[in-house]
Write an enzyme that holds these catalytic residues in place. Structure first.
Site, PDB file in Angstrom:
ATOM      1  N   GLY A   9       0.864  -1.177   0.000  1.00 32.60           N
ATOM      2  CA  GLY A   9       0.000   0.000   0.000  1.00 32.60           C
ATOM      3  C   GLY A   9       0.905   1.233   0.000  1.00 32.60           C
ATOM      4  O   GLY A   9       2.118   1.128  -0.252  1.00 32.60           O
ATOM      5  N   ALA A 131       1.511   8.712   3.856  1.00 31.00           N
ATOM      6  CA  ALA A 131       1.605   8.453   2.417  1.00 31.00           C
ATOM      7  C   ALA A 131       0.213   8.156   1.883  1.00 31.00           C
ATOM      8  O   ALA A 131      -0.660   7.676   2.611  1.00 31.00           O
ATOM      9  CB  ALA A 131       2.536   7.277   2.146  1.00 31.00           C
ATOM     10  N   LYS A 187       1.541   5.483  19.294  1.00 30.83           N
ATOM     11  CA  LYS A 187       1.028   5.610  17.916  1.00 30.83           C
ATOM     12  C   LYS A 187      -0.474   5.386  17.893  1.00 30.83           C
ATOM     13  O   LYS A 187      -1.203   6.061  17.171  1.00 30.83           O
ATOM     14  CB  LYS A 187       1.748   4.620  16.998  1.00 30.83           C
ATOM     15  CG  LYS A 187       1.290   4.655  15.540  1.00 30.83           C
ATOM     16  CD  LYS A 187       1.649   5.948  14.831  1.00 30.83           C
ATOM     17  CE  LYS A 187       0.975   6.148  13.497  1.00 30.83           C
ATOM     18  NZ  LYS A 187       1.419   5.305  12.420  1.00 30.83           N
ATOM     19  N   ASN A 191      -3.484   7.714  16.174  1.00 33.40           N
ATOM     20  CA  ASN A 191      -4.517   7.216  15.256  1.00 33.40           C
ATOM     21  C   ASN A 191      -5.914   7.365  15.856  1.00 33.40           C
ATOM     22  O   ASN A 191      -6.873   7.630  15.127  1.00 33.40           O
ATOM     23  CB  ASN A 191      -4.240   5.756  14.885  1.00 33.40           C
ATOM     24  CG  ASN A 191      -2.975   5.584  14.061  1.00 33.40           C
ATOM     25  OD1 ASN A 191      -2.102   4.802  14.389  1.00 33.40           O
ATOM     26  ND2 ASN A 191      -2.851   6.344  12.990  1.00 33.40           N
ATOM     27  N   ASN A 195      -7.639   9.337  12.930  1.00 33.89           N
ATOM     28  CA  ASN A 195      -8.150   8.528  11.819  1.00 33.89           C
ATOM     29  C   ASN A 195      -9.663   8.540  11.680  1.00 33.89           C
ATOM     30  O   ASN A 195     -10.190   8.813  10.587  1.00 33.89           O
ATOM     31  CB  ASN A 195      -7.606   7.104  11.930  1.00 33.89           C
ATOM     32  CG  ASN A 195      -6.102   7.060  11.664  1.00 33.89           C
ATOM     33  OD1 ASN A 195      -5.387   7.998  12.002  1.00 33.89           O
ATOM     34  ND2 ASN A 195      -5.620   6.007  11.061  1.00 33.89           N
ATOM     35  N   ASN A 205      -5.495  15.618   7.626  1.00 31.90           N
ATOM     36  CA  ASN A 205      -5.007  15.624   9.015  1.00 31.90           C
ATOM     37  C   ASN A 205      -4.870  17.051   9.548  1.00 31.90           C
ATOM     38  O   ASN A 205      -5.277  17.353  10.673  1.00 31.90           O
ATOM     39  CB  ASN A 205      -3.649  14.923   9.100  1.00 31.90           C
ATOM     40  CG  ASN A 205      -3.739  13.455   8.730  1.00 31.90           C
ATOM     41  OD1 ASN A 205      -4.830  12.936   8.507  1.00 31.90           O
ATOM     42  ND2 ASN A 205      -2.595  12.794   8.650  1.00 31.90           N
ATOM     43  N   SER A 257      -5.668  10.647   5.902  1.00 34.76           N
ATOM     44  CA  SER A 257      -5.282   9.529   6.767  1.00 34.76           C
ATOM     45  C   SER A 257      -5.645   8.207   6.102  1.00 34.76           C
ATOM     46  O   SER A 257      -6.487   8.166   5.194  1.00 34.76           O
ATOM     47  CB  SER A 257      -5.994   9.630   8.123  1.00 34.76           C
ATOM     48  OG  SER A 257      -7.301   9.092   8.007  1.00 34.76           O
ATOM     49  N   SER A 258      -5.035   7.141   6.590  1.00 38.20           N
ATOM     50  CA  SER A 258      -5.311   5.825   6.007  1.00 38.20           C
ATOM     51  C   SER A 258      -6.803   5.491   6.122  1.00 38.20           C
ATOM     52  O   SER A 258      -7.377   4.880   5.227  1.00 38.20           O
ATOM     53  CB  SER A 258      -4.463   4.759   6.699  1.00 38.20           C
ATOM     54  OG  SER A 258      -4.598   4.849   8.098  1.00 38.20           O
ATOM     55  N   GLU A 270      -9.729   0.156   9.729  1.00 36.65           N
ATOM     56  CA  GLU A 270      -9.064  -0.446  10.900  1.00 36.65           C
ATOM     57  C   GLU A 270      -9.710   0.010  12.215  1.00 36.65           C
ATOM     58  O   GLU A 270      -9.085  -0.109  13.263  1.00 36.65           O
ATOM     59  CB  GLU A 270      -7.585  -0.052  10.901  1.00 36.65           C
ATOM     60  CG  GLU A 270      -6.812  -0.582   9.716  1.00 36.65           C
ATOM     61  CD  GLU A 270      -5.327  -0.220   9.767  1.00 36.65           C
ATOM     62  OE1 GLU A 270      -4.488  -1.115   9.692  1.00 36.65           O
ATOM     63  OE2 GLU A 270      -5.024   0.980   9.873  1.00 36.65           O
TER      64      GLU A 270
HETATM   65  O1  PAF Z   1      -3.000   6.156   9.559  1.00 34.61           O
HETATM   66  C1  PAF Z   1      -2.430   7.158   9.120  1.00 34.61           C
HETATM   67  O2  PAF Z   1      -2.827   7.791   8.151  1.00 34.61           O
HETATM   68  C2  PAF Z   1      -1.123   7.594   9.786  1.00 34.61           C
HETATM   69  O3  PAF Z   1      -0.834   6.703  10.826  1.00 34.61           O
HETATM   70  C3  PAF Z   1      -1.093   9.026  10.310  1.00 34.61           C
HETATM   71  C4  PAF Z   1       0.134   9.221  11.189  1.00 34.61           C
HETATM   72  C5  PAF Z   1      -2.342   9.381  11.063  1.00 34.61           C
HETATM   73  C6  PAF Z   1      -0.837  10.002   9.195  1.00 34.61           C
HETATM   74  O4  PAF Z   1      -1.885  10.122   8.288  1.00 34.61           O
END
Ligand code: PAF
Length: 326
Positions: A9, A131, A187, A191, A195, A205, A257-258, A270
């Site tokens: 991904g 990313a 972490k 999130n 998220n 974000n 965000s993811s 998730e």
């Molecule tokens: O899940 C995500 O997108 C990343 O962990 C984070 C740090 C929130 C950045 O977008």
């Protein structure tokens, strides 16, 4: 070092691309998305970074772990809801001494990986990079941050230092930690704050901080998570996790965000491994987590709505309401 990344991904590609720039490394990306795999092998991995378009050719993508064989290091980057089955399906890259490093979001990855390959070679860490997947073979590096890694035992072993050296050589800022569980919770709290709220509001974000009412919900969600972590005796790395979460919002301001990417792409999220983990652990420790419960409920609603799941009579009634004038 021979490295396989399970889950190509956006984040898997980011790390794969960077690691492939070290001449001594041999990098393989493993993914089930054939179009993406073919695009990488044909055109190279294309990464948008600081407005520039970079191409990485010194890496191989494949859907077949058997063609890669046993590697020195596996980095697991699939979504946390898929960890167990992804490791199971790519067992061919794991040998007796293969190091397995999870840099995924959410709780439960260490246990899922250990259930497939045993616990002795499992290491964990976190990444503050952001990313975004732009299309087959193409990603955007949307935010730069530190990678923290460590042995579950906390020992600063030779092998964890070796991984750190390989990351540094690839230009990835890295630090070895003696408190991996604390790292995972650090972490998780980021999130927890970012998220679900981005998934619900569709904000990036950075934009979360532009709306005081949203910023307030972010603060409360993280505070609940901190209360749960404290009740569990977790030693957090950040003195002020709310301030840290906001700093990550700023450092990855342009990033979707993811979870927002999953919501927009109509994919399962998730949520159960992030805010859901806080709710579960809150129940176990007797800590109230009502804000996280609400965030879970809203994301579950979006997942169900987009999957077109029927709600018995309700779906029908709602359709009629939309068709008929008031
Ligand atoms: O899940 C995500 O997108 C990343 O962990 C984070 C740090 C929130 C950045 O977008």
């Amino acid at each position: 070092m021979k490295i396989a990344i399970i889950g190509a991904g956006a984040m898997g590609c980011l790390y794969g691309g960077k690691l492939s720039t070290v001449p001594d490394n041999q990098v393989f990306l493993l993914d089930v998305w054939k179009e993406h795999v073919n695009a990488i092998n044909k055109e190279g991995l294309c990464m948008e970074e600081n407005g520039e378009l970079l191409h990485y050719h010194n890496l191989t993508a494949t859907t077949e772990a058997a063609t890669v064989g046993v590697v020195d290091l596996v980095i697991i980057f699939v979504k946390s809801i898929l960890t167990r089955q992804a490791v199971e399906g790519n067992k061919a890259v794991f040998g007796d001494n293969t190091m397995a490093l999870t840099l995924q979001n959410g709780m439960g990855n260490v246990e899922s990986i250990g259930s497939q390959i045993g616990a002795k070679n499992v290491m964990a860490g976190t990444t503050a990079h952001g990313a975004t997947m732009l299309g087959p073979g193409k990603i955007r590096h949307a935010g730069v941050g530190k990678t923290m890694i460590g042995e579950l035992s906390g020992v600063r072993s030779k092998r964890i230092n070796e991984i750190a050296e390989v990351f540094s050589a690839a230009g990835l800022e890295v630090e070895v930690s003696e408190n991996v569980l604390g790292l995972v919770w650090d972490k998780l709290l980021v999130n927890v704050g970012i998220n679900a709220l981005t998934g619900i509001t569709k904000l990036t974000n950075g934009e979360l901080l532009a709306y005081p009412e949203i910023e307030g919900i972010l603060e409360e969600a993280v505070r609940e998570g901190v209360a749960v972590a404290n009740a569990k005796g977790i030693v957090l790395g950040h003195a002020d996790p709310v301030a840290h979460t906001k700093a990550v919002c700023k450092a990855t301001a342009a990033n979707k965000s993811s979870m927002l990417q999953d919501v927009l792409n109509h994919k399962p999220t998730e949520i159960d491994m992030i805010n859901g983990a806080v709710v579960r652990e809150g129940k176990n420790t007797g800590v109230a987590t009502s804000v996280n419960q609400v965030l879970c409920g809203l994301i579950h609603y979006l997942e169900r709505e987009r999957q077109g799941i029927q709600f018995d009579g309700y779906q029908h009634e709602r359709t009629l309401r939309h068709l008929e004038p008031d």
